[in-house]
Design a protein around this motif. Structure first.
Motif, PDB file in Angstrom:
ATOM      1  N   GLU A 167      -5.995 -26.205  34.150  1.00  0.00           N
ATOM      2  CA  GLU A 167      -5.271 -27.562  33.732  1.00  0.00           C
ATOM      3  C   GLU A 167      -5.826 -28.936  34.153  1.00  0.00           C
ATOM      4  N   TYR A 218      -7.989 -31.690  32.151  1.00  0.00           N
ATOM      5  CA  TYR A 218      -7.680 -33.038  32.274  1.00  0.00           C
ATOM      6  C   TYR A 218      -8.984 -34.110  32.507  1.00  0.00           C
ATOM      7  N   TYR A 263     -11.010 -33.905  29.401  1.00  0.00           N
ATOM      8  CA  TYR A 263     -10.224 -34.517  28.471  1.00  0.00           C
ATOM      9  C   TYR A 263     -10.638 -36.058  28.450  1.00  0.00           C
ATOM     10  N   GLU A 285      -6.140 -30.612  23.231  1.00  0.00           N
ATOM     11  CA  GLU A 285      -4.906 -31.341  24.127  1.00  0.00           C
ATOM     12  C   GLU A 285      -3.724 -31.346  23.337  1.00  0.00           C
ATOM     13  N   HIS A 286      -4.129 -31.978  22.259  1.00  0.00           N
ATOM     14  CA  HIS A 286      -2.772 -32.301  21.451  1.00  0.00           C
ATOM     15  C   HIS A 286      -2.171 -30.990  20.915  1.00  0.00           C
ATOM     16  N   TYR A 287      -2.990 -30.131  20.487  1.00  0.00           N
ATOM     17  CA  TYR A 287      -1.981 -28.893  19.803  1.00  0.00           C
ATOM     18  C   TYR A 287      -1.748 -27.971  20.625  1.00  0.00           C
ATOM     19  N   GLY A 300      -2.659 -27.996  24.550  1.00  0.00           N
ATOM     20  CA  GLY A 300      -2.428 -28.175  25.968  1.00  0.00           C
ATOM     21  C   GLY A 300      -3.730 -28.097  26.789  1.00  0.00           C
ATOM     22  N   MET A 301      -3.614 -28.882  28.096  1.00  0.00           N
ATOM     23  CA  MET A 301      -4.670 -29.002  29.149  1.00  0.00           C
ATOM     24  C   MET A 301      -5.225 -27.531  29.311  1.00  0.00           C
ATOM     25  N   TYR A 302      -4.437 -26.705  29.333  1.00  0.00           N
ATOM     26  CA  TYR A 302      -5.112 -25.167  29.831  1.00  0.00           C
ATOM     27  C   TYR A 302      -6.261 -24.713  28.873  1.00  0.00           C
ATOM     28  N   GLU A 303      -6.076 -24.754  27.636  1.00  0.00           N
ATOM     29  CA  GLU A 303      -6.962 -24.430  26.540  1.00  0.00           C
ATOM     30  C   GLU A 303      -7.970 -25.466  26.554  1.00  0.00           C
TER      31      GLU A 303
END
Length: 402
Positions: A38, A42, A45, A233-235, A237-240
């Protein structure tokens, strides 16, 4: 006949740039290993957001390269264009930071690390454009290696002192370039000077006219390479984002060859007038880039799982689902950028700008639609397809215009 200086410059810078990129990859590998997915997501991202914001700034480096390459040897004109570009960058930086601040504030994602990445990357790219314009390939090599060495030393320092936090990692990523830049300029200043008297509306307009297509194309390129991260990130999440970013990080090995070639190729052809001479350089460059890309792709296909497990640890093994797809896209990207370098060098930017703009629209729509259904595999597929279409389009137009 291809001059030996081109081969020597490309080989020297290629080796040095590969070393620098390996060090750059090592930086992200260290960050990924000390972070949970995560946090790593970030950081990547934030770099992607900064990458989109800074396009209007870093594209000025390409403009600087082209004009220094075109007027090489005429010190007065070199100083004139350098001075005007510095002013243009400062004005643009103020506008970009202001707009970015407003957007991030509204989105409740206001973090200082993103701004430090924007500022640092701008400094790095303008200096890169300066050295590239003079074809100082040894200094370019030292600059890139020095920047990445500083990154690694600092990230290891904060790791062993226990002062790790994502914002500090972003600051290191963005501002490390300042150390080797200052060292090199104090020891051996570049052969240009800032002359405020040479700044004029006419020159700024000329630079603006040349820069606009580059900025448009750069924004398109940035969207193609960064929008997938923002969309994930939007669909998802940070893990993906963290998992997908591992595939993108490994995919960077494909840019070693094209960057090494194109760094010398673009300013080299800027002064050419004969098509035969340009074609010779293009053919040689494509042979080198395609050969290197296929060798790397074979290695990825055979050892992808072992590479991820060895380099990033087993917590990122899910990246195997997208790495091969993304790598094929990087092969198409490498070939595309080599052909594009010729178009930019001869000052004909409209064709690659149009192609990249259309490709960016396709990429955005594709990511929004596909990521929701296929996840990160969909993002990799859209990236691959985007550059396949762009490569076919530019190759066909180049052939018709031969």
């Amino acid at each position: 006949m291809i001059d030996k200086e081109f081969i020597k410059g490309s080989a020297t810078f290629g080796l040095g740039y590969a070393t620098a990129r390996v060090l750059g990859l090592l930086f992200f590998i260290i960050v990924a290993r000390i972070c949970i997915p995560e946090d790593y997501g970030y950081i990547r991202y934030s770099i992607a957001v900064a990458g989109i914001a800074e396009v209007a700034l870093v594209s000025q480096g390409t403009t600087l390269t082209r004009y220094l390459g075109k007027y090489k040897g005429n010190k007065e004109i070199e100083n004139q264009y350098f001075s005007n570009i510095v002013i243009a960058v400062l004005i643009t930086l103020f506008i970009v930071v202001l707009v970015l601040f407003i957007i991030l504030y509204i989105a409740d994602k206001l973090h200082v690390g993103i701004f430090l990445v924007v500022i640092g990357t701008t400094i790095s790219e303008i200096y890169y454009g300066l050295l590239r314009g003079f074809i100082f390939y040894i200094r370019l090599t030292l600059f890139f290696i020095g920047t990445n060495v500083v990154k690694i030393v600092l990230i290891l320092l904060i790791f062993y002192t226990g002062y790790y936090q994502p914002q500090l990692v972003l600051a290191i990523f963005g501002l490390s370039c300042i150390v080797p830049l200052l060292f090199m300029e104090l020891k051996n200043p570049s052969p240009v000077s800032f002359k405020i008297k040479t700044v004029s509306k006419e020159t700024l307009k000329e630079l603006g006219k040349f820069s606009v297509p580059i900025i448009v194309a750069s924004y398109a390129y940035s969207l193609i390479t960064s929008f997938d991260t923002i969309c994930i990130e939007h669909y998802l999440g940070m893990y993906e984002v963290g998992i997908y970013s591992v595939a993108k990080t490994l995919g960077q090995i494909f840019i070693f060859a094209p960057i090494a070639i194109n760094t010398i190729l673009m300013p080299k052809v800027a002064g050419f007038s004969e098509k035969k001479e340009i074609k010779r350089y293009l053919k040689l460059s494509l042979v080198l880039v395609i050969s290197a890309s296929l060798v790397l792709l074979s290695g990825i296909f055979i050892f992808q799982r072992e590479l991820i497990e060895l380099i990033f640890t087993t917590k990122y093994l899910e990246a195997t689902t997208v790495l091969c797809i993304y790598s094929i896209g990087m092969v198409f990207f490498s070939i595309y950028t080599t052909i594009e370098a010729i178009w930019i060098g001869i000052g004909k930017l409209s064709v690659p700008t149009m192609i990249l703009s259309i490709s960016a629209i396709f990429n955005i729509i594709g990511n929004i639609y596909v990521i929701q259904k296929w996840g990160i595999q969909g993002a990799g597929f859209i990236f691959m397809l985007t550059y396949l279409v762009a490569l076919i389009s530019l190759s066909l137009i180049s052939y018709l215009k031969r």
